[in-house]
Design an enzyme around this catalytic site. Structure first.
Site, mmCIF file in Angstrom:
data_model
loop_
_atom_site.group_PDB
_atom_site.id
_atom_site.type_symbol
_atom_site.label_atom_id
_atom_site.label_comp_id
_atom_site.label_asym_id
_atom_site.label_seq_id
_atom_site.Cartn_x
_atom_site.Cartn_y
_atom_site.Cartn_z
ATOM 1 N N GLN A 64 5.423 3.420 83.015
ATOM 2 C CA GLN A 64 4.522 3.207 81.881
ATOM 3 C C GLN A 64 3.784 4.482 81.519
ATOM 4 O OE1 GLN A 64 1.762 0.079 82.923
ATOM 5 N NE2 GLN A 64 3.371 -1.308 83.615
ATOM 6 N N HIS A 120 0.070 5.301 78.965
ATOM 7 C CA HIS A 120 -0.978 4.746 78.115
ATOM 8 C C HIS A 120 -1.452 5.797 77.130
ATOM 9 C CE1 HIS A 120 -0.858 1.530 80.964
ATOM 10 N NE2 HIS A 120 -1.393 2.237 81.933
ATOM 11 N N GLU A 142 -6.730 4.428 84.337
ATOM 12 C CA GLU A 142 -6.849 3.508 85.453
ATOM 13 C C GLU A 142 -6.876 4.241 86.786
ATOM 14 O OE1 GLU A 142 -3.411 1.307 84.172
ATOM 15 O OE2 GLU A 142 -2.224 2.003 85.878
ATOM 16 N N ARG A 151 6.418 1.479 77.682
ATOM 17 C CA ARG A 151 7.266 1.506 78.866
ATOM 18 C C ARG A 151 8.349 2.569 78.761
ATOM 19 N NH1 ARG A 151 5.350 -3.538 77.996
ATOM 20 N NH2 ARG A 151 4.413 -4.541 79.823
ATOM 21 N N HIS A 208 3.737 6.725 84.996
ATOM 22 C CA HIS A 208 3.465 6.203 86.333
ATOM 23 C C HIS A 208 4.141 4.853 86.511
ATOM 24 C CE1 HIS A 208 0.447 4.407 83.702
ATOM 25 N NE2 HIS A 208 0.322 3.414 84.584
#
Length: 384
Positions: free
Chosen positions: A89, A91, A126, A271, A252
């Site tokens: 993934q 972001h 995150e 993705r 990641h």
């Protein structure tokens, strides 16, 4: 206010059937248990144990004005238990999310459409902290010299040669962009399978872990081009208590283990393999930071006796970690999550809650400082 909250595990297919149950000290259900969400996210808001049967989003909406706090949390705290690899993934940044969300809204793409890229206008940095003895992840793109050494162990098939050719660019970021764009968007399936087969059977002391991971991924996702992308990424094995920080643009994937995860409140995920879901290669390539770098390990800093703080320096969140006993100064509405032993959480008002492992409590800022005694507790709060 200091009130216990709880939630039920989400049964994503990649979830472990034992890790969350083991932490909570109960018999496994037999079903995969992937995540437990402690927050107000509308996808699975926590239940507030104040006798009202309200969810945390409704509770915050009611109490926000009186308590002088925001009606929504800027973060989501989770227990994450990976029994099988998650998808690769990336972001978006805040600016990319705002632009992408507006573009898809204007185009009339339904928010729940499988090919929608931007579910909201927020970024999603995150942090994950390992709770199992080891937690395996892929994070960021490996130094290109090391990747070339890895490829040198894979023989001379057409697929391997084609991948090497794309990694010959002078600038490492250009080389990695070309390689990943080719693997995900142009490469023939037969060439991808040649690379996977070579990596799975390679004999190399330096890259033995990568070969083993390739075999694991090939078993879970046969012929998936994401397996080749994984060969270009840093393979990270965290020990218990160690963490990584994944900012915007960093490819990641979490591979296996139990951890505490905290992220900005967003659903924006693009993705890059290891999934049957939609992959928008062109959009992915605009978001990824292709510069090779060391694994994005986040060291905790001392925050007082018995307390350390994982603080990536963003406004969305920070995460305090208390072992044994300690005091935490709260920055906004916070959530305390017990992960080991019987912990007693006491707010400034004198209100206290005993938390068994896997149980949590919400705390409003007027309960600061909060004292924690016994066990091991993570405290999520807004960052700075």
């Amino acid at each position: 206010m200091l009130i216990e909250i709880s939630n039920t595990p989400r049964d994503y297919a990649w979830g472990s059937s034992t890790l969350i149950a083991g932490l909570e000290g109960r018999t496994p259900s037999g079903a995969p248990e992937a995540e437990v969400w402690f927050g107000d996210h509308p996808g699975s808001p926590a239940l507030v144990h104040d006798g009202s049967d309200r969810t945390l989003d409704a509770w915050l909406s009611e109490h926000a004005a009186a308590a002088g706090v925001p009606a929504r949390l800027p973060y989501l705290l989770k227990l994450l238990a990976a029994g099988a690899p998650l998808s690769i993934q990336v972001h978006p940044s805040k600016d990319q999310a705002v632009a992408g969300f507006a573009r898809e809204e204007a185009a009339g793409v339904p928010r729940e459409a499988g090919d929608r890229n931007y579910k909201d206008d927020n970024h999603k940095p995150e942090v994950i902290v390992a709770l199992s003895d080891t937690f395996t992840a892929l994070a960021g793109l490996r130094d290109l010299g090391a990747t070339r050494r890895l490829l040198a162990t894979l023989g001379e098939s057409d697929g391997v040669r084609a991948l090497r050719e794309r990694l010959d660019a002078t600038e490492p970021a250009d080389a990695l962009r070309a390689a990943i764009g080719w693997v995900l968007g142009e490469a023939d399936v037969a060439l991808v399978e040649q690379i996977i087969e070579a990596a799975a059977s390679a004999e190399s002391d330096e890259f033995a872990a990568e070969s083993k991971l390739t075999r694991t991924l090939a078993s879970a996702y046969p012929a998936d081009p994401g397996i080749v992308v994984a060969l270009l990424m840093n393979l990270v094995e965290l020990r218990r208590g160690e963490a990584i920080f994944v900012p915007a643009g960093v490819l990641h994937a979490y591979v296996g283990g139990l951890g505490v995860e905290i992220m900005a409140a967003s659903d924006n995920v693009l993705r890059g393999g290891l999934t049957p879901k939609h992959i928008d290669v062109a959009e992915l390539l605009t978001l990824v930071d292709f510069r090779p770098a060391a694994p994005p390990v986040l060291a905790a800093r001392d925050a007082g006796e018995g307390v350390e703080l994982f603080a990536p320096g963003i406004p969305d969140f920070s995460l305090a970690h208390v072992t044994g006993a300690g005091t935490v100064d709260l920055d906004g509405v916070s959530i305390a999550l017990s992960v080991d032993g019987e912990a007693v959480v006491t707010g400034a008002s004198g209100t206290r809650v005993a938390l068994a492992p896997g149980r949590a409590a919400v705390l409003t800022p007027d309960e600061s400082p909060v004292a924690i005694a016994g066990g091991e507790v993570f405290v999520a709060m807004p960052g700075k």
